[in-house]
Design a protein around this motif. Structure first.
Motif, mmCIF file in Angstrom:
data_model
loop_
_atom_site.group_PDB
_atom_site.id
_atom_site.type_symbol
_atom_site.label_atom_id
_atom_site.label_comp_id
_atom_site.label_asym_id
_atom_site.label_seq_id
_atom_site.Cartn_x
_atom_site.Cartn_y
_atom_site.Cartn_z
ATOM 1 N N UNK A 122 0.834 -1.208 0.000
ATOM 2 C CA UNK A 122 0.000 0.000 0.000
ATOM 3 C C UNK A 122 0.867 1.256 0.000
ATOM 4 N N UNK A 123 1.894 1.280 0.838
ATOM 5 C CA UNK A 123 2.789 2.431 0.895
ATOM 6 C C UNK A 123 3.489 2.621 -0.455
ATOM 7 N N UNK A 124 3.891 1.507 -1.073
ATOM 8 C CA UNK A 124 4.557 1.564 -2.372
ATOM 9 C C UNK A 124 3.643 2.155 -3.428
ATOM 10 N N UNK A 128 4.311 5.517 -5.441
ATOM 11 C CA UNK A 128 4.388 5.429 -6.898
ATOM 12 C C UNK A 128 3.453 6.428 -7.554
ATOM 13 N N UNK A 129 2.247 6.544 -7.014
ATOM 14 C CA UNK A 129 1.272 7.487 -7.556
ATOM 15 C C UNK A 129 1.760 8.916 -7.394
ATOM 16 N N UNK A 130 2.246 9.244 -6.203
ATOM 17 C CA UNK A 130 2.729 10.602 -5.945
ATOM 18 C C UNK A 130 3.919 10.948 -6.837
ATOM 19 N N UNK A 131 4.837 10.002 -6.993
ATOM 20 C CA UNK A 131 6.020 10.244 -7.818
ATOM 21 C C UNK A 131 5.631 10.466 -9.278
ATOM 22 N N UNK A 157 7.317 -3.333 -6.559
ATOM 23 C CA UNK A 157 6.670 -2.981 -7.826
ATOM 24 C C UNK A 157 6.537 -1.469 -8.004
ATOM 25 N N UNK A 158 7.048 -0.685 -7.065
ATOM 26 C CA UNK A 158 6.844 0.757 -7.082
ATOM 27 C C UNK A 158 7.255 1.432 -8.379
ATOM 28 N N UNK A 191 10.283 6.091 -3.980
ATOM 29 C CA UNK A 191 9.711 6.976 -2.970
ATOM 30 C C UNK A 191 8.981 8.120 -3.658
ATOM 31 N N UNK A 192 8.335 8.958 -2.882
ATOM 32 C CA UNK A 192 7.502 10.021 -3.447
ATOM 33 C C UNK A 192 8.304 11.010 -4.273
#
Length: 262
Positions: A122-124, A128-131, A157-158, A191-192
């Protein structure tokens, strides 16, 4: 004469505990996990009948090619790994023997480990979305991304999630696909801020990628040597450090330009 006669007895007496220890080692569980190439999934497509990436709030584009995230399949945290399993794994190129603590958090139950891996996934996905949205200059308040990948845990998988979001929203930035129509696989945390991190198991993941049709593999730069150790024939490695640099490498690959290599 007595010393000569007594020496074999001493050797026999000393050998007995050694034999016992070896016998115990054969049957005793060891603190290892045995891993092999796992499943891969195209983040641009579907997994178990559901889209991996769903985007609302912005127009998306049809894509060609594939971006396949890769996994390893390891013996479960409650599975006893014995000496025979370890020896077999050491002598096979399609398996790897890894410290159990490198695969699963130490001292946790199977349920706790599953919860931990789900939380890491979930954190990944959030990072990934933010990045990806930050890279594209999209407002996360306007553009919503849902990522769904069944039966996979952990953060590795990020990078592929971020690339998939970018390809669906912007492609290569010039009307083409980020993949160039190829099947591209890879691995790496993100990361973000878009920094790519190492993950482990890359030699097994390249084998999974080759099995599922990939010809290019994106690998965290720090793990180039590991990826080259058992690299399948015909697989091209591209080292990556950031999301921006990865996109630039894929654009260069599509256009026949200079692309970094391990």
């Amino acid at each position: 004469m007595l010393s000569r006669l007594s020496r074999p007895k001493a050797v026999a007496v000393c050998a007995a505990p050694v034999v016992a220890l070896l016998a115990s080692a054969v049957v005793a569980p060891l603190p290892f996990a045995v891993a092999q190439p796992g499943m891969t999934a195209d983040v641009l497509g579907e997994n178990k009948g559901k889209p991996v990436i769903t985007i609302t709030g912005a127009p998306t584009r049809d894509t060609s090619g594939q971006l396949r995230m890769t996994t390893i399949a390891a013996t479960g945290p409650d599975v006893d790994v014995r000496l025979g399993n370890v020896l077999d794994g050491w002598f096979r190129t399609d398996q790897a023997v890894m410290p159990r603590d490198a695969v699963y958090p130490s001292g946790e139950s199977t349920k706790e480990i599953e919860q931990h891996n789900a939380e890491e996934m979930r954190k990944s996905q959030d990072a990934a979305t933010e990045a990806a949205l930050s890279y594209l200059g999209e407002d996360p308040d306007d553009v919503k991304v849902k990522l769904e990948l069944a039966d996979v845990g952990g953060p590795s998988a990020g990078l592929l999630f971020s690339l998939g979001i970018i390809d669906k929203l912007d492609g290569d930035g010039a009307g083409g696909d980020l993949t160039g129509g190829r099947t591209i696989a890879g691995t790496g945390t993100i990361d973000a801020e878009g920094t790519v991190g190492a993950v482990g198991g890359v030699a097994l993941k390249t084998q999974a990628a080759k099995r599922d049709g990939a010809t290019v593999f994106l690998v965290p730069q720090a793990e180039c040597a590991d990826a080259k150790a058992e690299l399948p024939e015909g697989m091209r490695l591209i080292p990556v450090t950031t999301l921006k640099a990865t996109v630039e490498s894929l654009r260069a690959l599509e256009k026949g330009g200079s692309v970094p290599s391990c």
